[in-house]
Design an enzyme around this catalytic site. Structure first.
Site, PDB file in Angstrom:
ATOM      1  N   ILE A   1     -91.520  76.532 -37.269  1.00 34.64           N
ATOM      2  CA  ILE A   1     -91.664  75.082 -37.481  1.00 34.64           C
ATOM      3  C   ILE A   1     -90.307  74.372 -37.516  1.00 34.64           C
ATOM      4  O   ILE A   1     -90.070  73.425 -36.788  1.00 34.64           O
ATOM      5  CB  ILE A   1     -92.423  74.785 -38.793  1.00 34.64           C
ATOM      6  CG1 ILE A   1     -93.754  75.548 -38.849  1.00 34.64           C
ATOM      7  CG2 ILE A   1     -92.649  73.276 -38.954  1.00 34.64           C
ATOM      8  CD1 ILE A   1     -94.859  74.995 -37.994  1.00 34.64           C
TER       9      ILE A   1
ATOM     10  N   CYS B   1     -84.493  66.323 -47.245  1.00 33.85           N
ATOM     11  CA  CYS B   1     -84.004  67.693 -47.026  1.00 33.85           C
ATOM     12  C   CYS B   1     -83.241  67.799 -45.706  1.00 33.85           C
ATOM     13  O   CYS B   1     -83.591  67.161 -44.729  1.00 33.85           O
ATOM     14  CB  CYS B   1     -85.163  68.686 -46.966  1.00 33.85           C
ATOM     15  SG  CYS B   1     -85.889  69.075 -48.551  1.00 33.85           S
TER      16      CYS B   1
ATOM     17  N   ASP C   1     -88.894  59.785 -33.620  1.00 27.11           N
ATOM     18  CA  ASP C   1     -89.270  59.092 -32.383  1.00 27.11           C
ATOM     19  C   ASP C   1     -90.782  59.055 -32.158  1.00 27.11           C
ATOM     20  O   ASP C   1     -91.303  58.123 -31.545  1.00 27.11           O
ATOM     21  CB  ASP C   1     -88.550  59.695 -31.165  1.00 27.11           C
ATOM     22  CG  ASP C   1     -88.885  61.159 -30.954  1.00 27.11           C
ATOM     23  OD1 ASP C   1     -89.243  61.818 -31.947  1.00 27.11           O
ATOM     24  OD2 ASP C   1     -88.787  61.651 -29.815  1.00 27.11           O
ATOM     25  N   LEU C   2     -91.517  60.059 -32.672  1.00 27.69           N
ATOM     26  CA  LEU C   2     -92.979  60.053 -32.509  1.00 27.69           C
ATOM     27  C   LEU C   2     -93.603  58.860 -33.224  1.00 27.69           C
ATOM     28  O   LEU C   2     -94.549  58.247 -32.726  1.00 27.69           O
ATOM     29  CB  LEU C   2     -93.584  61.352 -33.049  1.00 27.69           C
ATOM     30  CG  LEU C   2     -93.389  62.600 -32.180  1.00 27.69           C
ATOM     31  CD1 LEU C   2     -93.766  63.848 -32.963  1.00 27.69           C
ATOM     32  CD2 LEU C   2     -94.204  62.518 -30.897  1.00 27.69           C
TER      33      LEU C   2
ATOM     34  N   ARG D   1     -86.068  67.005 -37.368  1.00 26.11           N
ATOM     35  CA  ARG D   1     -87.180  66.154 -37.829  1.00 26.11           C
ATOM     36  C   ARG D   1     -87.124  64.740 -37.250  1.00 26.11           C
ATOM     37  O   ARG D   1     -86.907  63.772 -37.989  1.00 26.11           O
ATOM     38  CB  ARG D   1     -87.158  66.048 -39.358  1.00 26.11           C
ATOM     39  CG  ARG D   1     -87.518  67.338 -40.058  1.00 26.11           C
ATOM     40  CD  ARG D   1     -87.681  67.089 -41.536  1.00 26.11           C
ATOM     41  NE  ARG D   1     -88.193  68.241 -42.245  1.00 26.11           N
ATOM     42  CZ  ARG D   1     -88.562  68.230 -43.509  1.00 26.11           C
ATOM     43  NH1 ARG D   1     -88.486  67.132 -44.208  1.00 26.11           N
ATOM     44  NH2 ARG D   1     -89.034  69.302 -44.103  1.00 26.11           N
TER      45      ARG D   1
ATOM     46  N   LYS E   1     -97.597  66.332 -53.807  1.00 26.16           N
ATOM     47  CA  LYS E   1     -96.610  65.332 -53.395  1.00 26.16           C
ATOM     48  C   LYS E   1     -96.836  64.915 -51.942  1.00 26.16           C
ATOM     49  O   LYS E   1     -96.764  63.734 -51.603  1.00 26.16           O
ATOM     50  CB  LYS E   1     -95.199  65.918 -53.550  1.00 26.16           C
ATOM     51  CG  LYS E   1     -94.114  64.975 -53.060  1.00 26.16           C
ATOM     52  CD  LYS E   1     -92.733  65.601 -53.068  1.00 26.16           C
ATOM     53  CE  LYS E   1     -92.443  66.314 -51.773  1.00 26.16           C
ATOM     54  NZ  LYS E   1     -90.998  66.422 -51.477  1.00 26.16           N
ATOM     55  N   ASN E   2     -97.114  65.888 -51.074  1.00 28.90           N
ATOM     56  CA  ASN E   2     -97.235  65.586 -49.643  1.00 28.90           C
ATOM     57  C   ASN E   2     -98.530  64.863 -49.289  1.00 28.90           C
ATOM     58  O   ASN E   2     -98.700  64.422 -48.155  1.00 28.90           O
ATOM     59  CB  ASN E   2     -97.097  66.869 -48.811  1.00 28.90           C
ATOM     60  CG  ASN E   2     -95.663  67.379 -48.807  1.00 28.90           C
ATOM     61  OD1 ASN E   2     -94.737  66.652 -49.169  1.00 28.90           O
ATOM     62  ND2 ASN E   2     -95.470  68.621 -48.423  1.00 28.90           N
TER      63      ASN E   2
ATOM     64  N   ASP F   1     -93.796  75.902 -45.720  1.00 29.15           N
ATOM     65  CA  ASP F   1     -93.342  75.642 -47.091  1.00 29.15           C
ATOM     66  C   ASP F   1     -93.572  76.824 -48.040  1.00 29.15           C
ATOM     67  O   ASP F   1     -93.189  76.761 -49.206  1.00 29.15           O
ATOM     68  CB  ASP F   1     -94.021  74.389 -47.655  1.00 29.15           C
ATOM     69  CG  ASP F   1     -93.368  73.104 -47.153  1.00 29.15           C
ATOM     70  OD1 ASP F   1     -92.281  73.186 -46.552  1.00 29.15           O
ATOM     71  OD2 ASP F   1     -93.942  72.025 -47.357  1.00 29.15           O
TER      72      ASP F   1
ATOM     73  N   ARG G   1     -87.527  67.935 -56.860  1.00 26.01           N
ATOM     74  CA  ARG G   1     -88.171  67.070 -55.858  1.00 26.01           C
ATOM     75  C   ARG G   1     -89.587  67.544 -55.532  1.00 26.01           C
ATOM     76  O   ARG G   1     -90.385  66.773 -55.011  1.00 26.01           O
ATOM     77  CB  ARG G   1     -87.338  67.018 -54.568  1.00 26.01           C
ATOM     78  CG  ARG G   1     -86.111  66.119 -54.694  1.00 26.01           C
ATOM     79  CD  ARG G   1     -85.447  65.850 -53.359  1.00 26.01           C
ATOM     80  NE  ARG G   1     -86.442  65.552 -52.347  1.00 26.01           N
ATOM     81  CZ  ARG G   1     -86.504  66.147 -51.160  1.00 26.01           C
ATOM     82  NH1 ARG G   1     -85.638  67.071 -50.844  1.00 26.01           N
ATOM     83  NH2 ARG G   1     -87.441  65.808 -50.295  1.00 26.01           N
TER      84      ARG G   1
END
Length: 421
Positions: free
Chosen positions: A330, A117, A125-126, A122, A22-23, A308, A400
């Site tokens: 993280i 999520c 702005d980056l 998270r 998915k990612n 994860d 998901r």
């Protein structure tokens, strides 16, 4: 809302195929917007976020063609609107990924601030600062990010990420693919999914070098063409099923995967006492009926231990011999599953960003509630080894990220069923 009922105690044994990641699939789907022709993307997992992204394209006037194997053809030339509306974006953080490609290819974009999520802050702005460095004018108003490219299009830029951001790296890399001149991204994310996206853009005729390292160089091209691409396997799904076999003392062979992108996880499984064999596209784990040994681990950006997989290893430590410390570096708020596991008799103390887990011989089935995607996977793993029945509520979180989780676990001998809410 659907629920899962799991009767613990079955030792898992068998073979399963791993789905596409998915990612990797979400940024690759977003990157199809860069093309000047139809693009086909295969090995997509059958997941809510993927169908949401495809639905988002439909809202923009693109008509995706999907076959029964969930391969999709997208022709971005038919786009009619450059707005990603809140009602779709709110359920899926990854929708921010269409921002870079739309500004680069069409000169403007309007994307709602994302949902997804509820882990940590998270920030986006980056993404915004990276596009501004390339000359884009950006305003955030009414819950939308409104971006416009300068006259003549985005310009290549040097950009340093002050924190490592996977989606930030992906968004700026996609925008840079069509920008004028060279872009250099420093302190870039090194995840395999970033490499997969770069390979896809290069397959369309892009010029990206250094993906997989912390410095990525992109020489912008005038246009990107049609391509046919297959998404990489899901390393987190792979790891989750390996841990499922480990906690039950069982054996599993996972196929259609890639052991080279999971080395940190495989090392920890060996430390826990698992026998592991690998081939080019398969991994076999055998616990020979033994109880795992507790392991210490610390999450960090790739190639270190993935955040994860943290929750799954808390489940492993919960029934292991000994005590293990799990340090999460993280995301904040990533121990939400611990309080549900307490209901099953797990002995876990949370101190700041560390969970200290003392293994118990047996967990007890209980009604529990999924709080986010990976946390819910840890509840499934705990339920597989608990005495009696466990009812897991709010499993839309699981859906998901895991394709047909109950069917795959049934194939390995688990007693698990889905019941409609």
């Amino acid at each position: 809302m659907d629920k899962l009922i799991i009767t613990g105690g079955a030792r898992l044994d068998g073979e399963i195929r791993i789905s596409g990641a998915k990612n990797a699939a979400l940024p690759i789907l977003a990157a199809t917007l860069l093309a000047d022709g139809p693009v086909t993307v295969g090995n997509l997992p059958h997941l809510h976020d993927i169908t949401t992204m495809i639905e988002l394209f439909g809202r923009m006037g693109i008509e995706p063609v999907i076959d029964e194997k969930l391969s999709v053809e997208i022709d971005p030339r038919t786009i009619k609107t450059l707005v990603a509306p809140y009602e779709l974006v709110k359920t899926m953080r990854a929708s921010i990924l269409v921002l870079g490609p739309m500004v680069a290819r069409f000169g403007e974009a309007e994307v709602a601030l994302p949902g997804g999520c509820a882990i940590g802050s998270r920030p986006v702005d980056l993404h915004i600062r990276g596009l501004e460095a390339m000359g884009a004018k950006i305003e955030v108003e009414g819950g939308y990010i409104k971006a416009k490219a300068p006259e003549g299009g985005l310009r290549g830029a040097h950009f340093f990420f002050d924190t490592v951001s996977v989606t930030g790296t992906e968004n700026i890399m996609m925008a840079a693919a069509l920008a004028k001149g060279r872009s250099v991204l420093q302190n870039a994310a090194r995840e395999p999914e970033v490499v997969d996206l770069a390979n896809f853009i290069n397959a369309m005729g892009g010029n990206i070098q250094g993906a997989g390292t912390d410095t990525i160089t992109i020489d912008g091209v005038e246009r990107l063409d049609s391509a046919n691409y297959r998404v990489m396997p899901d390393r987190i799904e792979t790891g989750t099923y390996l841990v499922a076999a480990a906690v039950t003392g069982g054996r599993v062979k996972v196929k259609d995967t890639d052991p080279t992108i999971l080395e940190a996880v495989l090392e920890k499984l060996k430390e826990a006492g698992a026998d592991i064999n690998t081939g080019e596209d398969w991994i076999e784990l055998d616990m020979h009926g033994k109880r795992p040994k507790a392991v210490n681990l610390r999450t960090a950006p790739y190639p270190a231990f993935p955040t994860d997989m943290q929750a799954q290893f808390i489940s492993l430590n919960a029934i292991a011999e000994g005590t293990g410390a799990v340090i999460e570096t993280i995301f904040e708020n990533r121990f939400m599953h611990v309080y549900e596991m307490h209901r099953m008799g797990a002995q876990i103390q949370v101190e700041g960003n560390t969970a200290i887990v003392t293994g118990v011989k047996a967990l007890k089935g209980a009604p529990v509630m999924a709080t986010d995607l990976r946390a819910s996977a840890s509840l499934v793993l705990s339920a597989l080894v608990a005495e009696g029945d466990t009812l897991i509520d709010r499993i839309y979180h699981i859906d998901r990220g895991y394709e047909c989780i109950e069917e795959k676990l049934q194939m390995l001998g688990a007693k698990i069923r889905r019941v409609p809410g």
